[in-house]
Design a protein around this motif. Structure first.
Motif, mmCIF file in Angstrom:
data_model
loop_
_atom_site.group_PDB
_atom_site.id
_atom_site.type_symbol
_atom_site.label_atom_id
_atom_site.label_comp_id
_atom_site.label_asym_id
_atom_site.label_seq_id
_atom_site.Cartn_x
_atom_site.Cartn_y
_atom_site.Cartn_z
ATOM 1 N N ALA A 1 -1.092 0.165 -10.747
ATOM 2 C CA ALA A 1 -1.411 1.504 -11.244
ATOM 3 C C ALA A 1 -0.428 1.918 -12.329
ATOM 4 O O ALA A 1 -0.820 2.452 -13.376
ATOM 5 C CB ALA A 1 -1.387 2.509 -10.089
ATOM 6 N N GLN A 2 0.843 1.671 -12.093
ATOM 7 C CA GLN A 2 1.852 2.037 -13.090
ATOM 8 C C GLN A 2 1.683 1.230 -14.364
ATOM 9 O O GLN A 2 1.849 1.755 -15.467
ATOM 10 C CB GLN A 2 3.254 1.845 -12.516
ATOM 11 C CG GLN A 2 4.344 2.411 -13.391
ATOM 12 C CD GLN A 2 4.192 3.904 -13.628
ATOM 13 O OE1 GLN A 2 4.043 4.687 -12.707
ATOM 14 N NE2 GLN A 2 4.222 4.310 -14.879
ATOM 15 N N LEU B 1 3.022 -4.298 1.594
ATOM 16 C CA LEU B 1 3.221 -5.083 0.375
ATOM 17 C C LEU B 1 2.044 -4.903 -0.572
ATOM 18 O O LEU B 1 2.230 -4.716 -1.775
ATOM 19 C CB LEU B 1 3.418 -6.555 0.719
ATOM 20 C CG LEU B 1 3.587 -7.498 -0.477
ATOM 21 C CD1 LEU B 1 4.825 -7.140 -1.280
ATOM 22 C CD2 LEU B 1 3.651 -8.948 -0.002
ATOM 23 N N TRP B 2 0.822 -4.938 -0.023
ATOM 24 C CA TRP B 2 -0.363 -4.740 -0.862
ATOM 25 C C TRP B 2 -0.389 -3.343 -1.466
ATOM 26 O O TRP B 2 -0.833 -3.167 -2.595
ATOM 27 C CB TRP B 2 -1.641 -5.051 -0.095
ATOM 28 C CG TRP B 2 -1.886 -6.521 -0.024
ATOM 29 C CD1 TRP B 2 -1.818 -7.317 1.073
ATOM 30 C CD2 TRP B 2 -2.187 -7.388 -1.127
ATOM 31 N NE1 TRP B 2 -2.059 -8.627 0.739
ATOM 32 C CE2 TRP B 2 -2.299 -8.701 -0.613
ATOM 33 C CE3 TRP B 2 -2.370 -7.198 -2.491
ATOM 34 C CZ2 TRP B 2 -2.574 -9.798 -1.415
ATOM 35 C CZ3 TRP B 2 -2.661 -8.297 -3.289
ATOM 36 C CH2 TRP B 2 -2.762 -9.571 -2.755
ATOM 37 N N TRP B 3 0.076 -2.334 -0.765
ATOM 38 C CA TRP B 3 0.156 -0.987 -1.325
ATOM 39 C C TRP B 3 1.163 -0.923 -2.470
ATOM 40 O O TRP B 3 0.920 -0.275 -3.489
ATOM 41 C CB TRP B 3 0.494 0.041 -0.249
ATOM 42 C CG TRP B 3 -0.718 0.514 0.454
ATOM 43 C CD1 TRP B 3 -1.091 0.224 1.735
ATOM 44 C CD2 TRP B 3 -1.748 1.347 -0.089
ATOM 45 N NE1 TRP B 3 -2.297 0.821 2.017
ATOM 46 C CE2 TRP B 3 -2.716 1.519 0.914
ATOM 47 C CE3 TRP B 3 -1.957 1.956 -1.321
ATOM 48 C CZ2 TRP B 3 -3.863 2.285 0.734
ATOM 49 C CZ3 TRP B 3 -3.108 2.715 -1.513
ATOM 50 C CH2 TRP B 3 -4.038 2.873 -0.498
ATOM 51 N N VAL B 4 2.269 -1.623 -2.322
ATOM 52 C CA VAL B 4 3.258 -1.665 -3.403
ATOM 53 C C VAL B 4 2.679 -2.388 -4.614
ATOM 54 O O VAL B 4 2.852 -1.948 -5.755
ATOM 55 C CB VAL B 4 4.576 -2.313 -2.922
ATOM 56 C CG1 VAL B 4 5.522 -2.580 -4.091
ATOM 57 C CG2 VAL B 4 5.255 -1.420 -1.884
ATOM 58 N N VAL B 5 1.975 -3.493 -4.383
ATOM 59 C CA VAL B 5 1.323 -4.213 -5.485
ATOM 60 C C VAL B 5 0.311 -3.298 -6.176
ATOM 61 O O VAL B 5 0.247 -3.239 -7.408
ATOM 62 C CB VAL B 5 0.648 -5.515 -4.972
ATOM 63 C CG1 VAL B 5 -0.257 -6.127 -6.030
ATOM 64 C CG2 VAL B 5 1.704 -6.503 -4.528
ATOM 65 N N ILE C 1 -3.988 7.896 -5.717
ATOM 66 C CA ILE C 1 -4.324 7.219 -4.459
ATOM 67 C C ILE C 1 -3.048 6.698 -3.791
ATOM 68 O O ILE C 1 -2.843 6.870 -2.584
ATOM 69 C CB ILE C 1 -5.332 6.074 -4.707
ATOM 70 C CG1 ILE C 1 -6.695 6.647 -5.103
ATOM 71 C CG2 ILE C 1 -5.452 5.165 -3.481
ATOM 72 C CD1 ILE C 1 -7.648 5.607 -5.665
ATOM 73 N N TYR C 2 -2.188 6.084 -4.582
ATOM 74 C CA TYR C 2 -0.926 5.564 -4.049
ATOM 75 C C TYR C 2 -0.060 6.709 -3.520
ATOM 76 O O TYR C 2 0.533 6.598 -2.434
ATOM 77 C CB TYR C 2 -0.198 4.782 -5.134
ATOM 78 C CG TYR C 2 1.070 4.133 -4.680
ATOM 79 C CD1 TYR C 2 1.046 3.042 -3.820
ATOM 80 C CD2 TYR C 2 2.306 4.592 -5.115
ATOM 81 C CE1 TYR C 2 2.213 2.434 -3.391
ATOM 82 C CE2 TYR C 2 3.476 3.989 -4.698
ATOM 83 C CZ TYR C 2 3.432 2.915 -3.841
ATOM 84 O OH TYR C 2 4.589 2.309 -3.424
ATOM 85 N N ASP D 1 7.568 -3.268 5.281
ATOM 86 C CA ASP D 1 7.726 -3.875 6.602
ATOM 87 C C ASP D 1 6.538 -4.739 7.018
ATOM 88 O O ASP D 1 6.579 -5.363 8.069
ATOM 89 C CB ASP D 1 7.912 -2.783 7.664
ATOM 90 C CG ASP D 1 9.159 -1.956 7.407
ATOM 91 O OD1 ASP D 1 10.152 -2.520 6.924
ATOM 92 O OD2 ASP D 1 9.127 -0.745 7.694
ATOM 93 N N SER D 2 5.466 -4.720 6.216
ATOM 94 C CA SER D 2 4.275 -5.469 6.597
ATOM 95 C C SER D 2 3.543 -5.953 5.354
ATOM 96 O O SER D 2 3.822 -5.512 4.238
ATOM 97 C CB SER D 2 3.342 -4.590 7.435
ATOM 98 O OG SER D 2 2.800 -3.560 6.615
#
Length: 101
Positions: free
Chosen positions: A21-22, A12-16, A61-62, A7-8
């Motif tokens: 990480a994956q 988006l940066w957390w998903v990136v 962390i994620y 939503d923000s």
């Protein structure tokens, strides 16, 4: 942004970060596979454990950010195991006599 369920821009940066990480975590399998193919034997290079540790810490962390208890527990245990393997590898190396001894 809808496709990634964010939503923000911060989300988006957390998903990136989670995707990076994956990818780090997946790279360890590629590394191990290439090392084994080159050796024509199943080998586990030390770099495998570094990729495991770095990828595991990033995923932890994620998971903490996402507040997912199942994901947190799984990654926390893995991080401990990867760190312990690196500790055992370096303890063994320290215990071995150097060629000059």
């Amino acid at each position: 942004m809808n496709m990634l369920h964010v939503d923000s821009v911060a989300e988006l940066w957390w998903v990136v970060f989670g995707l990076a990480a994956q990818l780090m975590f997946t790279a360890r399998f590629l590394l191990q596979w290439i090392a084994s193919e080159r050796a024509k034997d199943s080998v586990m290079p030390v770099a495998f454990w570094y990729f495991s540790l770095i990828g595991g810490v990033m995923l932890l962390i994620y998971a903490l950010y996402r507040a997912d208890p199942v994901f947190i527990l799984g990654q926390a245990l893995g991080v401990f195991i990867y760190a312990r393997n690196l500790w055992l590898i370096y303890a063994k190396r320290r215990a071995q006599p150097t060629p000059s001894e």
